[in-house]
Design a protein around this motif. Structure first.
Motif, mmCIF file in Angstrom:
data_model
loop_
_atom_site.group_PDB
_atom_site.id
_atom_site.type_symbol
_atom_site.label_atom_id
_atom_site.label_comp_id
_atom_site.label_asym_id
_atom_site.label_seq_id
_atom_site.Cartn_x
_atom_site.Cartn_y
_atom_site.Cartn_z
ATOM 1 N N SER A 31 8.157 11.522 15.640
ATOM 2 C CA SER A 31 7.613 10.289 15.072
ATOM 3 C C SER A 31 7.815 9.076 15.976
ATOM 4 C CB SER A 31 8.242 10.016 13.711
ATOM 5 O OG SER A 31 9.626 9.766 13.849
ATOM 6 N N LEU A 32 8.294 9.285 17.192
ATOM 7 C CA LEU A 32 8.507 8.152 18.111
ATOM 8 C C LEU A 32 7.189 7.518 18.501
ATOM 9 C CD1 LEU A 32 11.264 9.615 20.426
ATOM 10 C CD2 LEU A 32 11.529 7.880 18.670
ATOM 11 N N PRO A 33 7.068 6.242 18.722
ATOM 12 C CA PRO A 33 8.146 5.250 18.781
ATOM 13 C C PRO A 33 8.471 4.633 17.427
ATOM 14 C CG PRO A 33 6.119 4.187 19.414
ATOM 15 C CD PRO A 33 5.795 5.647 19.144
ATOM 16 N N LEU A 34 7.685 4.936 16.393
ATOM 17 C CA LEU A 34 7.934 4.350 15.082
ATOM 18 C C LEU A 34 7.594 5.371 14.015
ATOM 19 C CD1 LEU A 34 8.504 1.850 13.272
ATOM 20 C CD2 LEU A 34 6.054 1.390 13.380
ATOM 21 N N GLY A 35 8.507 5.577 13.093
ATOM 22 C CA GLY A 35 8.256 6.510 12.014
ATOM 23 C C GLY A 35 8.617 5.896 10.676
ATOM 24 N N VAL A 36 7.942 6.330 9.649
ATOM 25 C CA VAL A 36 8.221 5.891 8.284
ATOM 26 C C VAL A 36 8.392 7.151 7.444
ATOM 27 C CG1 VAL A 36 7.360 4.614 6.295
ATOM 28 C CG2 VAL A 36 6.856 3.800 8.608
ATOM 29 N N ALA A 37 9.460 7.186 6.650
ATOM 30 C CA ALA A 37 9.735 8.381 5.862
ATOM 31 C C ALA A 37 10.010 8.003 4.409
ATOM 32 C CB ALA A 37 10.938 9.126 6.438
ATOM 33 N N ALA A 38 9.661 8.902 3.509
ATOM 34 C CA ALA A 38 9.985 8.758 2.087
ATOM 35 C C ALA A 38 10.649 10.067 1.673
ATOM 36 C CB ALA A 38 8.728 8.503 1.271
ATOM 37 N N TYR A 39 11.876 9.989 1.222
ATOM 38 C CA TYR A 39 12.658 11.169 0.887
ATOM 39 C C TYR A 39 12.547 11.470 -0.602
ATOM 40 C CZ TYR A 39 16.590 14.365 0.547
ATOM 41 O OH TYR A 39 17.374 15.467 0.312
ATOM 42 N N GLU A 40 12.038 12.651 -0.926
ATOM 43 C CA GLU A 40 11.892 13.137 -2.299
ATOM 44 C C GLU A 40 11.203 12.129 -3.218
ATOM 45 O OE1 GLU A 40 15.579 14.667 -3.845
ATOM 46 O OE2 GLU A 40 15.598 16.308 -2.404
ATOM 47 N N THR A 41 10.147 11.502 -2.717
ATOM 48 C CA THR A 41 9.369 10.556 -3.504
ATOM 49 C C THR A 41 7.985 10.427 -2.886
ATOM 50 O OG1 THR A 41 9.385 8.356 -4.496
ATOM 51 C CG2 THR A 41 10.116 8.507 -2.220
ATOM 52 N N GLY A 42 7.125 9.696 -3.517
ATOM 53 C CA GLY A 42 5.818 9.409 -2.945
ATOM 54 C C GLY A 42 5.844 8.035 -2.298
ATOM 55 N N ALA A 43 4.965 7.816 -1.350
ATOM 56 C CA ALA A 43 4.918 6.520 -0.668
ATOM 57 C C ALA A 43 3.512 6.280 -0.138
ATOM 58 C CB ALA A 43 5.917 6.481 0.474
ATOM 59 N N ALA A 44 3.195 5.022 0.031
ATOM 60 C CA ALA A 44 1.940 4.614 0.645
ATOM 61 C C ALA A 44 2.230 3.392 1.497
ATOM 62 C CB ALA A 44 0.894 4.293 -0.424
ATOM 63 N N LEU A 45 1.440 3.207 2.523
ATOM 64 C CA LEU A 45 1.614 2.079 3.436
ATOM 65 C C LEU A 45 0.351 1.238 3.448
ATOM 66 C CD1 LEU A 45 3.113 4.057 6.438
ATOM 67 C CD2 LEU A 45 4.370 2.887 4.639
ATOM 68 N N ARG A 46 0.531 -0.073 3.583
ATOM 69 C CA ARG A 46 -0.627 -0.955 3.724
ATOM 70 C C ARG A 46 -0.204 -2.199 4.503
ATOM 71 N NH1 ARG A 46 -1.351 -3.693 -2.284
ATOM 72 N NH2 ARG A 46 0.598 -4.841 -2.209
ATOM 73 N N ASN A 47 -1.167 -2.829 5.123
ATOM 74 C CA ASN A 47 -0.947 -4.089 5.855
ATOM 75 C C ASN A 47 0.170 -3.980 6.888
ATOM 76 O OD1 ASN A 47 -2.932 -5.224 4.223
ATOM 77 N ND2 ASN A 47 -1.443 -5.907 2.715
ATOM 78 N N ILE A 48 0.175 -2.933 7.693
ATOM 79 C CA ILE A 48 1.200 -2.758 8.719
ATOM 80 C C ILE A 48 0.884 -3.669 9.894
ATOM 81 C CG2 ILE A 48 2.215 -1.141 10.350
ATOM 82 C CD1 ILE A 48 1.576 1.062 8.306
ATOM 83 N N GLN A 49 1.877 -4.427 10.326
ATOM 84 C CA GLN A 49 1.734 -5.320 11.467
ATOM 85 C C GLN A 49 2.903 -5.099 12.413
ATOM 86 O OE1 GLN A 49 1.534 -9.336 10.035
ATOM 87 N NE2 GLN A 49 -0.200 -8.921 8.711
ATOM 88 N N LEU A 50 2.602 -4.888 13.685
ATOM 89 C CA LEU A 50 3.629 -4.780 14.718
ATOM 90 C C LEU A 50 3.486 -5.978 15.634
ATOM 91 C CD1 LEU A 50 3.298 -1.015 15.686
ATOM 92 C CD2 LEU A 50 4.950 -2.058 14.151
ATOM 93 N N ARG A 51 4.608 -6.565 15.984
ATOM 94 C CA ARG A 51 4.574 -7.731 16.854
ATOM 95 C C ARG A 51 5.741 -7.642 17.820
ATOM 96 N NH1 ARG A 51 5.986 -13.635 14.826
ATOM 97 N NH2 ARG A 51 7.183 -12.297 13.473
ATOM 98 N N ARG A 52 5.447 -7.789 19.104
ATOM 99 C CA ARG A 52 6.495 -7.812 20.128
ATOM 100 C C ARG A 52 6.943 -9.269 20.261
ATOM 101 N NH1 ARG A 52 8.161 -4.542 24.225
ATOM 102 N NH2 ARG A 52 6.407 -3.160 23.841
ATOM 103 N N VAL A 53 8.227 -9.474 20.118
ATOM 104 C CA VAL A 53 8.798 -10.812 20.270
ATOM 105 C C VAL A 53 9.358 -10.905 21.685
ATOM 106 C CG1 VAL A 53 10.506 -12.439 19.401
ATOM 107 C CG2 VAL A 53 9.323 -10.895 17.820
ATOM 108 N N GLU A 54 8.844 -11.844 22.435
ATOM 109 C CA GLU A 54 9.283 -12.000 23.839
ATOM 110 C C GLU A 54 10.705 -12.530 23.895
ATOM 111 O OE1 GLU A 54 7.456 -10.841 26.283
ATOM 112 O OE2 GLU A 54 5.890 -10.317 24.836
ATOM 113 N N LYS A 55 11.436 -12.092 24.932
ATOM 114 C CA LYS A 55 12.801 -12.547 25.143
ATOM 115 C C LYS A 55 12.804 -14.012 25.566
ATOM 116 C CE LYS A 55 14.264 -9.852 28.314
ATOM 117 N NZ LYS A 55 15.066 -9.079 29.248
ATOM 118 N N ALA A 56 13.775 -14.745 25.068
ATOM 119 C CA ALA A 56 13.962 -16.125 25.525
ATOM 120 C C ALA A 56 14.783 -16.085 26.803
ATOM 121 C CB ALA A 56 14.681 -16.932 24.455
ATOM 122 N N ASP A 57 14.472 -16.953 27.738
ATOM 123 C CA ASP A 57 15.231 -17.001 29.006
ATOM 124 C C ASP A 57 16.551 -17.707 28.841
ATOM 125 O OD1 ASP A 57 13.319 -15.636 30.404
ATOM 126 O OD2 ASP A 57 12.204 -17.430 30.915
#
Length: 69
Positions: free
Chosen positions: A43-69
């Protein structure tokens, strides 16, 4: 019921919130982090798991935050 999940990963810390409640605040300095044994590496680089239950995903947003100098 829908929950708003937020995760922030930086070189020094991992933080997570469910709705507006912070549930993880882990400093990673001096720690070795690894994946658990098994097929989890498929599941790399990102995985989502639901253990012994049901699940659904919506509106997923990934954002890289730049390092401050």
């Amino acid at each position: 019921q829908w929950y708003r999940i937020r995760v922030r990963v930086t070189p020094l810390k991992i933080e997570a919130w469910i709705d507006d409640e912070q549930v993880v605040d882990l400093e990673t300095t001096g720690r070795k982090l690894d994946l658990r044994f098994g097929d989890i590496s498929n599941s790399l680089p990102l995985g989502v798991a639901a253990y012994e239950t049901g699940a659904a995903l919506r509106n997923i947003q990934l954002r890289r935050v730049e390092k401050a100098d």
